[in-house]
Write a protein that holds these residues in place. Sequence first.
Motif, PDB file in Angstrom:
ATOM      1  N   TYR A 117      -2.851  -4.182  -2.902  1.00  0.00           N
ATOM      2  CA  TYR A 117      -2.286  -2.876  -3.226  1.00  0.00           C
ATOM      3  C   TYR A 117      -3.246  -2.084  -4.115  1.00  0.00           C
ATOM      4  O   TYR A 117      -3.492  -0.901  -3.879  1.00  0.00           O
ATOM      5  CB  TYR A 117      -0.932  -3.053  -3.924  1.00  0.00           C
ATOM      6  CG  TYR A 117      -0.318  -1.748  -4.357  1.00  0.00           C
ATOM      7  CD1 TYR A 117       0.228  -0.882  -3.432  1.00  0.00           C
ATOM      8  CD2 TYR A 117      -0.299  -1.381  -5.702  1.00  0.00           C
ATOM      9  CE1 TYR A 117       0.795   0.323  -3.818  1.00  0.00           C
ATOM     10  CE2 TYR A 117       0.252  -0.181  -6.104  1.00  0.00           C
ATOM     11  CZ  TYR A 117       0.802   0.665  -5.158  1.00  0.00           C
ATOM     12  OH  TYR A 117       1.346   1.854  -5.549  1.00  0.00           O
ATOM     13  N   VAL A 118      -3.825  -2.725  -5.108  1.00  0.00           N
ATOM     14  CA  VAL A 118      -4.774  -2.053  -6.007  1.00  0.00           C
ATOM     15  C   VAL A 118      -6.008  -1.604  -5.228  1.00  0.00           C
ATOM     16  O   VAL A 118      -6.504  -0.488  -5.410  1.00  0.00           O
ATOM     17  CB  VAL A 118      -5.149  -2.978  -7.192  1.00  0.00           C
ATOM     18  CG1 VAL A 118      -6.332  -2.424  -7.968  1.00  0.00           C
ATOM     19  CG2 VAL A 118      -3.951  -3.166  -8.106  1.00  0.00           C
ATOM     20  N   SER A 119      -6.513  -2.456  -4.335  1.00  0.00           N
ATOM     21  CA  SER A 119      -7.702  -2.060  -3.556  1.00  0.00           C
ATOM     22  C   SER A 119      -7.372  -0.915  -2.595  1.00  0.00           C
ATOM     23  O   SER A 119      -8.206  -0.026  -2.368  1.00  0.00           O
ATOM     24  CB  SER A 119      -8.277  -3.255  -2.797  1.00  0.00           C
ATOM     25  OG  SER A 119      -7.396  -3.661  -1.767  1.00  0.00           O
ATOM     26  N   ASP A 120      -6.154  -0.901  -2.009  1.00  0.00           N
ATOM     27  CA  ASP A 120      -5.748   0.216  -1.148  1.00  0.00           C
ATOM     28  C   ASP A 120      -5.671   1.522  -1.935  1.00  0.00           C
ATOM     29  O   ASP A 120      -6.108   2.577  -1.454  1.00  0.00           O
ATOM     30  CB  ASP A 120      -4.392  -0.067  -0.494  1.00  0.00           C
ATOM     31  CG  ASP A 120      -4.467  -1.098   0.615  1.00  0.00           C
ATOM     32  OD1 ASP A 120      -5.602  -1.371   1.083  1.00  0.00           O
ATOM     33  OD2 ASP A 120      -3.402  -1.621   1.019  1.00  0.00           O
ATOM     34  N   VAL A 121      -5.133   1.445  -3.144  1.00  0.00           N
ATOM     35  CA  VAL A 121      -5.046   2.646  -3.987  1.00  0.00           C
ATOM     36  C   VAL A 121      -6.446   3.137  -4.333  1.00  0.00           C
ATOM     37  O   VAL A 121      -6.736   4.338  -4.272  1.00  0.00           O
ATOM     38  CB  VAL A 121      -4.208   2.362  -5.258  1.00  0.00           C
ATOM     39  CG1 VAL A 121      -4.333   3.492  -6.250  1.00  0.00           C
ATOM     40  CG2 VAL A 121      -2.743   2.141  -4.898  1.00  0.00           C
ATOM     41  N   LYS A 122      -7.346   2.217  -4.659  1.00  0.00           N
ATOM     42  CA  LYS A 122      -8.732   2.610  -4.967  1.00  0.00           C
ATOM     43  C   LYS A 122      -9.401   3.269  -3.761  1.00  0.00           C
ATOM     44  O   LYS A 122     -10.088   4.285  -3.896  1.00  0.00           O
ATOM     45  CB  LYS A 122      -9.550   1.389  -5.393  1.00  0.00           C
ATOM     46  CG  LYS A 122      -9.319   0.938  -6.799  1.00  0.00           C
ATOM     47  CD  LYS A 122     -10.248  -0.240  -7.110  1.00  0.00           C
ATOM     48  CE  LYS A 122     -10.061  -0.738  -8.513  1.00  0.00           C
ATOM     49  NZ  LYS A 122     -10.947  -1.886  -8.812  1.00  0.00           N
ATOM     50  N   SER A 123      -9.224   2.681  -2.578  1.00  0.00           N
ATOM     51  CA  SER A 123      -9.853   3.263  -1.380  1.00  0.00           C
ATOM     52  C   SER A 123      -9.251   4.625  -1.057  1.00  0.00           C
ATOM     53  O   SER A 123      -9.965   5.542  -0.620  1.00  0.00           O
ATOM     54  CB  SER A 123      -9.730   2.312  -0.190  1.00  0.00           C
ATOM     55  OG  SER A 123      -8.381   2.182   0.204  1.00  0.00           O
ATOM     56  N   ASP A 124      -7.927   4.790  -1.263  1.00  0.00           N
ATOM     57  CA  ASP A 124      -7.311   6.106  -1.034  1.00  0.00           C
ATOM     58  C   ASP A 124      -7.870   7.144  -1.994  1.00  0.00           C
ATOM     59  O   ASP A 124      -8.150   8.286  -1.600  1.00  0.00           O
ATOM     60  CB  ASP A 124      -5.789   6.026  -1.192  1.00  0.00           C
ATOM     61  CG  ASP A 124      -5.106   5.338  -0.024  1.00  0.00           C
ATOM     62  OD1 ASP A 124      -5.761   5.186   1.035  1.00  0.00           O
ATOM     63  OD2 ASP A 124      -3.918   4.951  -0.168  1.00  0.00           O
TER      64      ASP A 124
END
Length: 172
Positions: A42-49
């Motif tokens: 979830y944290v990596s998805d937020v960073k990529s977004d």
Amino acid sequence: MFDIGFSELVVIGVVALLVLGPERLPKVARTTGHLLGRLQRYVSDVKSDINREMQLDELKRLQEEARKSAMAFETTVRSELASVESGVNASVQSASSAVAELESSLKSPADPAPAGQDAAALLDRQLAEADAHAGPPPGFETAQVPSAPAAPEPQIGLDFGAQSAASRNPKS
């Protein structure tokens, strides 16, 4: 993320073993691992977004700059085109007025033409007078080069009409 050392992890493990017991500890550890994995994804998805949005904003800014520079270029080209067009129009107008003046001079010449002379002869005379007035500028000397007699040029570099040196001087 969190600053947890190895000794702190050992203390947490011992407390969990005492509280949960040896039967439930592997199941709780597995569930905790899955939850931590989901949290990391979830944290990596937020960073990529966030990175994607930043790149999109950068692309929009670049697009706006490119559009502004294209508009400025178009404005410059249009102004230059308008200046060239006005110059061409002025040249065409001056040429048409010169043609009209020439036509009027041909229709009513100031000096009467001798009998039998037509408009072509009058125009040739006017052109000769103009050439006489349009000579080279003062101080400009032209070199007189004598003209050589024109020799027929061979086609494609081959001269079939000339005799070869071997046929002119047979030594056999």
